[in-house]
Design a protein around this motif. Structure first.
Motif, PDB file in Angstrom:
ATOM      1  N   ALA A 228      14.762  83.040  21.547  1.00 46.19           N
ATOM      2  CA  ALA A 228      14.181  83.853  20.479  1.00 46.19           C
ATOM      3  C   ALA A 228      12.959  84.600  20.982  1.00 46.19           C
ATOM      4  O   ALA A 228      12.795  85.799  20.740  1.00 46.19           O
ATOM      5  CB  ALA A 228      13.818  82.961  19.285  1.00 46.19           C
TER       6      ALA A 228
ATOM      7  N   LEU B 275       0.494  89.692  17.131  1.00 41.86           N
ATOM      8  CA  LEU B 275       0.684  89.158  15.784  1.00 41.86           C
ATOM      9  C   LEU B 275       2.112  88.644  15.592  1.00 41.86           C
ATOM     10  O   LEU B 275       2.332  87.536  15.086  1.00 41.86           O
ATOM     11  CB  LEU B 275       0.363  90.265  14.797  1.00 41.86           C
ATOM     12  N   SER B 276       3.069  89.433  16.031  1.00 42.67           N
ATOM     13  CA  SER B 276       4.467  89.043  15.841  1.00 42.67           C
ATOM     14  C   SER B 276       4.811  87.815  16.670  1.00 42.67           C
ATOM     15  O   SER B 276       5.414  86.860  16.167  1.00 42.67           O
ATOM     16  CB  SER B 276       5.379  90.206  16.239  1.00 42.67           C
TER      17      SER B 276
ATOM     18  N   ARG C 141       2.867  85.545  17.900  1.00 40.07           N
ATOM     19  CA  ARG C 141       2.178  84.343  17.423  1.00 40.07           C
ATOM     20  C   ARG C 141       2.865  83.789  16.180  1.00 40.07           C
ATOM     21  O   ARG C 141       3.088  82.576  16.059  1.00 40.07           O
ATOM     22  CB  ARG C 141       0.712  84.645  17.142  1.00 40.07           C
ATOM     23  N   ALA C 142       3.230  84.703  15.278  1.00 39.46           N
ATOM     24  CA  ALA C 142       3.893  84.249  14.056  1.00 39.46           C
ATOM     25  C   ALA C 142       5.197  83.549  14.391  1.00 39.46           C
ATOM     26  O   ALA C 142       5.481  82.451  13.903  1.00 39.46           O
ATOM     27  CB  ALA C 142       4.147  85.447  13.130  1.00 39.46           C
ATOM     28  N   LEU C 143       5.977  84.160  15.253  1.00 42.22           N
ATOM     29  CA  LEU C 143       7.263  83.559  15.609  1.00 42.22           C
ATOM     30  C   LEU C 143       7.068  82.196  16.258  1.00 42.22           C
ATOM     31  O   LEU C 143       7.729  81.208  15.884  1.00 42.22           O
ATOM     32  CB  LEU C 143       8.011  84.496  16.563  1.00 42.22           C
TER      33      LEU C 143
ATOM     34  N   GLU D 286       4.462  80.130  16.243  1.00 43.86           N
ATOM     35  CA  GLU D 286       3.903  79.104  15.357  1.00 43.86           C
ATOM     36  C   GLU D 286       4.989  78.483  14.495  1.00 43.86           C
ATOM     37  O   GLU D 286       5.021  77.276  14.275  1.00 43.86           O
ATOM     38  CB  GLU D 286       2.828  79.736  14.458  1.00 43.86           C
ATOM     39  N   SER D 287       5.907  79.330  14.058  1.00 41.64           N
ATOM     40  CA  SER D 287       6.967  78.810  13.213  1.00 41.64           C
ATOM     41  C   SER D 287       7.963  77.983  14.018  1.00 41.64           C
ATOM     42  O   SER D 287       8.442  76.938  13.566  1.00 41.64           O
ATOM     43  CB  SER D 287       7.660  79.962  12.519  1.00 41.64           C
ATOM     44  N   LEU D 288       8.249  78.439  15.211  1.00 43.67           N
ATOM     45  CA  LEU D 288       9.232  77.725  16.036  1.00 43.67           C
ATOM     46  C   LEU D 288       8.698  76.366  16.481  1.00 43.67           C
ATOM     47  O   LEU D 288       9.463  75.401  16.612  1.00 43.67           O
ATOM     48  CB  LEU D 288       9.576  78.552  17.278  1.00 43.67           C
TER      49      LEU D 288
ATOM     50  N   LEU E 118      21.197  83.256  16.468  1.00 44.75           N
ATOM     51  CA  LEU E 118      19.876  83.459  17.049  1.00 44.75           C
ATOM     52  C   LEU E 118      19.069  84.464  16.234  1.00 44.75           C
ATOM     53  O   LEU E 118      17.855  84.306  16.036  1.00 44.75           O
ATOM     54  CB  LEU E 118      20.016  83.940  18.499  1.00 44.75           C
TER      55      LEU E 118
ATOM     56  N   SER F  70      15.606  83.615  14.391  1.00 41.03           N
ATOM     57  CA  SER F  70      14.370  84.299  14.777  1.00 41.03           C
ATOM     58  C   SER F  70      13.710  84.955  13.577  1.00 41.03           C
ATOM     59  O   SER F  70      12.498  84.807  13.354  1.00 41.03           O
ATOM     60  CB  SER F  70      14.674  85.360  15.837  1.00 41.03           C
TER      61      SER F  70
ATOM     62  N   SER G  41       6.525  82.362   8.911  1.00 35.66           N
ATOM     63  CA  SER G  41       5.142  82.319   9.383  1.00 35.66           C
ATOM     64  C   SER G  41       4.313  83.440   8.768  1.00 35.66           C
ATOM     65  O   SER G  41       3.144  83.236   8.400  1.00 35.66           O
ATOM     66  CB  SER G  41       5.136  82.423  10.899  1.00 35.66           C
TER      67      SER G  41
END
Lengths: 201, 201
Positions: free
Chosen positions: A135, A190-191, A193-195, A197-199, B187, B191, B198
């Motif tokens: 991802a 930003l993108s 980090r968001a991804l 953090e969630s993963l 995937l 993603s 998030s």
DNA sequence: CCCACCGGTGTAACAGTGTTACAGAGCAAC
DNA sequence: GTTGCTCTGTAACACTGTTACACCGGTGGG
């Protein structure tokens, strides 16, 4: 009259590409630059396709190691992604190169190992970890490819959005944020980090 | 002898592109298909570039509305993304089309409005919402572009990763997950959901 | 020594591309 | 009838990738 080598061909081809892009590289120009006939190039490298393949291999080979900074796993993955993006943006010819061939995945090979390490260090195992790596890889490569493609077509018309008027009345700050030419690095970090953090959460 | 129209030119050009891709569309083939000389095409549409532009506009115009399903904001955004991806993948010629021109951003216009609605419905306002919309847009477009690019170069060599051997010893399931040809939809949804969760959290 | 071979080069062509200068049809209007 | 406009056709220019074929220079064998 001077004999040429496969390496000299690749060298000057690389130079021409870095000077004026892959779209301006032709066998005849390359031959002229080498002071030689076209057929010699074909004898040494075989084909235009294999020539471009060799150039891609060269660029990827000299991409070097990526840097990993940060204390938390999220920050370390963000730093990997950022390093990847910087490395690609520093090589403007690379995008045209891999766009002509279909080797986008190779763009990511140096990052892959580092990503696996960070994901496992963060406690992910098995398929979860594999999907997380993929991802993030897709997000990095996709983002940068799209970013480069968009900046080439920056002369685009303002894209008349009829609904933007009404939107500006409801939430002018949102409308402004959508109209602004995007700050690439900010949106990228930003993108990612968001991804991540969630993963990892 | 038969007079042609700008519209008939665009129609048959579109047909040729859908049949054999943009890379096999030449002004001469188009003229031959129309039973007319090349210069007539130039008189009607002006240029190859404006011809391709017109084709892009047509494809985008008939993309229709996207469907929004789901009860939670996250599910609704995921559904928008999925609908977008499906719509693009259903038009294989579109990717070649927008790859030749630089109009990737237009690919997203129908989704943009829906994304703004969902983000504000989820409570995001101002620049936060704008960035969220752009992040999701970039992820969708980047992912699909990359996916299509990779599937064209599927004949790629197995990409000898020397470190995969040692990895397989530590976490064989991870190694398998990285080796597998990726299930695109899985995937993609994973993603997008991760990113949106998030961003909205 | 000579001749045959082989690696490398050059000439010239083929087929294809986008694009255009120019000449000409057909037709409407004056 | 002549002028003018719209549209089409011929033929060319300048490119592109690729290749068939001739040639040149050296190196080895007879």
């Amino acid at each position: 009259m001077d004999r040429i080598t496969r390496d000299t061909v690749l060298d000057t081809a690389m130079r021409l590409v870095m000077e004026s892009g892959i779209e301006n590289l032709s066998m005849r120009k390359l031959a002229a630059e080498l002071g030689v006939a076209v057929t010699s190039i074909y004898w040494h490298v075989g084909n235009r396709d294999v020539l471009v393949d060799q150039l891609v291999d060269r660029v990827i080979a000299d991409m070097g190691a990526i840097s990993v900074d940060g204390s938390t796993p999220v920050e370390r993955v963000v730093s990997i992604a950022r390093s990847c993006r910087r490395m690609i943006l520093e090589r403007p010819h690379l995008v045209g190169l891999v766009r002509e061939r279909g080797l986008e995945s190779l763009m990511m090979l140096p990052a892959r190992k580092a990503l696996v390490r960070e994901m496992t260090a963060a406690g992910l195992r098995g398929a979860r970890a594999g999907e997380a790596v993929q991802a993030v890889q897709y997000q990095i490569a996709g983002f940068v490819m799209l970013e480069r493609a968009l900046e080439n077509s920056a002369a685009e018309p303002p894209a008349v959005d009829h609904w933007r008027g009404e939107l500006a009345l409801e939430d002018p700050e949102l409308a402004a944020s959508l109209s602004n030419v995007t700050d690439g690095d900010r949106l990228f970090v930003l993108s990612v980090r968001a991804l991540v953090e969630s993963l990892l959460g």
